[in-house]
Design an enzyme around this catalytic site. Structure first.
Site, mmCIF file in Angstrom:
data_model
loop_
_atom_site.group_PDB
_atom_site.id
_atom_site.type_symbol
_atom_site.label_atom_id
_atom_site.label_comp_id
_atom_site.label_asym_id
_atom_site.label_seq_id
_atom_site.Cartn_x
_atom_site.Cartn_y
_atom_site.Cartn_z
ATOM 1 N N THR A 35 0.838 -1.214 0.000
ATOM 2 C CA THR A 35 0.000 0.000 0.000
ATOM 3 C C THR A 35 0.869 1.258 0.000
ATOM 4 O O THR A 35 0.497 2.273 -0.575
ATOM 5 C CB THR A 35 -0.991 0.032 1.191
ATOM 6 O OG1 THR A 35 -0.254 -0.053 2.406
ATOM 7 C CG2 THR A 35 -2.001 -1.089 1.114
ATOM 8 N N ASP A 111 2.239 -8.464 -7.405
ATOM 9 C CA ASP A 111 2.671 -7.223 -8.042
ATOM 10 C C ASP A 111 4.138 -7.184 -8.461
ATOM 11 O O ASP A 111 4.585 -6.210 -9.063
ATOM 12 C CB ASP A 111 2.344 -6.023 -7.136
ATOM 13 C CG ASP A 111 2.917 -6.178 -5.716
ATOM 14 O OD1 ASP A 111 3.963 -6.854 -5.558
ATOM 15 O OD2 ASP A 111 2.326 -5.619 -4.774
ATOM 16 N N HIS A 128 0.233 -16.840 -5.080
ATOM 17 C CA HIS A 128 -0.942 -16.510 -5.892
ATOM 18 C C HIS A 128 -0.552 -16.046 -7.291
ATOM 19 O O HIS A 128 -1.331 -15.379 -7.970
ATOM 20 C CB HIS A 128 -1.806 -15.462 -5.182
ATOM 21 C CG HIS A 128 -2.379 -15.973 -3.880
ATOM 22 N ND1 HIS A 128 -2.791 -15.162 -2.856
ATOM 23 C CD2 HIS A 128 -2.583 -17.243 -3.441
ATOM 24 C CE1 HIS A 128 -3.239 -15.906 -1.842
ATOM 25 N NE2 HIS A 128 -3.109 -17.162 -2.171
ATOM 26 N N SER A 203 -4.072 -9.779 6.222
ATOM 27 C CA SER A 203 -5.183 -9.994 7.154
ATOM 28 C C SER A 203 -5.198 -11.448 7.629
ATOM 29 O O SER A 203 -5.936 -11.782 8.552
ATOM 30 C CB SER A 203 -6.506 -9.627 6.476
ATOM 31 O OG SER A 203 -6.639 -10.381 5.284
HETATM 32 P P1 NAD Z 1 -5.656 -8.036 2.763
HETATM 33 O O1 NAD Z 1 -6.098 -6.840 1.969
HETATM 34 O O2 NAD Z 1 -6.676 -9.019 3.181
HETATM 35 O O3 NAD Z 1 -4.928 -7.547 4.093
HETATM 36 C C1 NAD Z 1 -3.968 -6.524 4.060
HETATM 37 C C2 NAD Z 1 -3.727 -6.112 5.498
HETATM 38 O O4 NAD Z 1 -2.655 -5.172 5.495
HETATM 39 C C3 NAD Z 1 -4.941 -5.431 6.138
HETATM 40 O O5 NAD Z 1 -5.197 -6.018 7.391
HETATM 41 C C4 NAD Z 1 -4.503 -3.968 6.263
HETATM 42 O O6 NAD Z 1 -5.037 -3.335 7.408
HETATM 43 C C5 NAD Z 1 -3.004 -4.093 6.368
HETATM 44 N N1 NAD Z 1 -2.256 -2.935 5.875
HETATM 45 C C6 NAD Z 1 -2.444 -2.245 4.726
HETATM 46 N N2 NAD Z 1 -1.479 -1.311 4.571
HETATM 47 C C7 NAD Z 1 -0.683 -1.383 5.670
HETATM 48 C C8 NAD Z 1 0.471 -0.675 6.116
HETATM 49 N N3 NAD Z 1 1.000 0.304 5.372
HETATM 50 N N4 NAD Z 1 1.025 -1.021 7.303
HETATM 51 C C9 NAD Z 1 0.481 -2.021 8.068
HETATM 52 N N5 NAD Z 1 -0.605 -2.728 7.699
HETATM 53 C C10 NAD Z 1 -1.175 -2.417 6.499
HETATM 54 O O7 NAD Z 1 -4.467 -8.707 1.952
HETATM 55 P P2 NAD Z 1 -3.927 -10.207 1.962
HETATM 56 O O8 NAD Z 1 -3.980 -10.770 3.334
HETATM 57 O O9 NAD Z 1 -2.656 -10.166 1.219
HETATM 58 O O10 NAD Z 1 -4.999 -11.010 1.090
HETATM 59 C C11 NAD Z 1 -5.461 -10.438 -0.121
HETATM 60 C C12 NAD Z 1 -5.337 -11.288 -1.366
HETATM 61 O O11 NAD Z 1 -5.499 -10.415 -2.493
HETATM 62 C C13 NAD Z 1 -3.985 -11.929 -1.509
HETATM 63 O O12 NAD Z 1 -4.222 -13.247 -1.779
HETATM 64 C C14 NAD Z 1 -3.330 -11.263 -2.725
HETATM 65 O O13 NAD Z 1 -3.008 -12.243 -3.694
HETATM 66 C C15 NAD Z 1 -4.383 -10.400 -3.361
HETATM 67 N N6 NAD Z 1 -3.950 -8.989 -3.562
HETATM 68 C C16 NAD Z 1 -2.666 -8.698 -3.917
HETATM 69 C C17 NAD Z 1 -2.261 -7.386 -4.058
HETATM 70 C C18 NAD Z 1 -0.836 -7.083 -4.452
HETATM 71 O O14 NAD Z 1 -0.203 -7.907 -5.128
HETATM 72 N N7 NAD Z 1 -0.285 -5.956 -4.029
HETATM 73 C C19 NAD Z 1 -3.164 -6.349 -3.832
HETATM 74 C C20 NAD Z 1 -4.494 -6.677 -3.479
HETATM 75 C C21 NAD Z 1 -4.872 -8.010 -3.361
#
Ligand code: NAD
Length: 256
Positions: A35, A111, A128, A203
């Site tokens: 993020t 990503d 994934h 998460s």
């Molecule tokens: P999720 O969105 O379920 O959880 C992300 C967690 O990170 C949340 O609890 C959030 O509060 C926390 N978070 C966000 N930014 C933060 C920061 N700067 N500091 C601390 N905490 C922070 O993501 P997940 O558990 O990875 O599951 C989502 C699925 O979606 C994965 O399987 C993934 O493949 C996919 N996905 C991938 C991407 C990517 O490649 N960047 C993006 C979105 C979804």
């Protein structure tokens, strides 16, 4: 162990000490580490990933319209995070790998930002898949997204493989699609061989991926969770740092 009474600096110190003591440190990352690179995560309210019901693999295979819709969504999302660069968290983990402290990273992310931070491909285990290219589901040939997009925009049809005519799909694992066996096997090996496991920016609700922190901890590794929100595994962890990943890993990386 919950750490509600300690400051972020104290928790970061505790993490630094655990990393210094660790012989094999494995990080397991989720969308939260990206993020700070400008890539939205999945479950934070308002996420563009949640704007539509996901197209599962069965639907994708069965319907040309579903494949076209998947490509339209994919290119829309790519435009949102085109040019994303590795975050402080990605760079901190790249440093641990470069120093030989970590044998590799397990990631749920698609990503490619761990590789962009300098971690060699063979040390990034992608559970994934990878959304920065596409593959043919029949012959496995890699296709570059720019070519796929050009073909899609020119014909309005879901592109097929230039070599074998098979269906071309983003190299990610969709809901309902089998997990990649080799990546799952390598992640298991890393989880079982480490003595410190860091779950970062996830998460921890997507299974089977979220089973790896549990596996590592049950096998005797210490478990640290770094996430701004609480997770269901917090009570199981040795250290929980509920903060921003950049704040937690930035200073730590600088001294390592
Ligand atoms: P999720 O969105 O379920 O959880 C992300 C967690 O990170 C949340 O609890 C959030 O509060 C926390 N978070 C966000 N930014 C933060 C920061 N700067 N500091 C601390 N905490 C922070 O993501 P997940 O558990 O990875 O599951 C989502 C699925 O979606 C994965 O399987 C993934 O493949 C996919 N996905 C991938 C991407 C990517 O490649 N960047 C993006 C979105 C979804």
């Amino acid at each position: 162990m919950q750490n509600d009474h300690e400051t972020l600096a104290e928790l970061a110190d505790a993490l630094r000490a655990m990393i210094a003591q660790g012989r094999r440190v494995v990080a397991f990352t989720g969308a939260g580490i990206s993020t700070e690179s400008g890539v939205p995560d999945f479950r934070t309210p308002g996420s563009p990933w949640m704007a539509n019901k996901p197209i599962d693999f069965g639907e994708w295979m069965a319907s040309e319209e579903a494949r076209c819709e998947a490509w339209r969504r994919k290119f829309r999302m790519d435009d949102i995070y085109a040019g994303a660069r590795p975050s402080t968290g990605h760079r901190a983990l790249a440093k641990l790998v470069a120093e030989g402290k970590s044998p590799g990273i397990i990631t749920q992310n698609i990503d490619g930002l761990h590789q962009a931070a300098g971690i060699p491909d063979d040390k990034v285990i992608e559970l994934h898949g990878n959304g920065t290219y596409a593959t043919c589901l029949s012959c496995g040939l890699r296709h570059e997204l720019a070519d796929v997009r050009r073909a899609f925009e020119a014909t309005g049809q879901a592109p097929t493989c230039t070599a074998c005519g098979g269906m071309v799909k983003s190299a990610t694992i969709s809901f309902g699609q089998a997990m990649p066996e080799r990546a799952m096997g390598r992640a298991r090996e890393l989880a079982l061989a480490c003595d410190l496991f860091l779950a970062i920016g996830s998460s921890l609700v997507v299974y089977p991926a979220a089973g790896f922190p549990v596996l590592a901890k049950r096998n005797g590794a210490r478990l640290v969770i770094i996430n701004r929100e609480r997770t269901d595994l917090d009570s199981f962890a040795d250290l929980v740092i509920a903060g921003e990943i950049g704040d937690v890993l930035g200073p730590l990386a600088a001294t390592h």
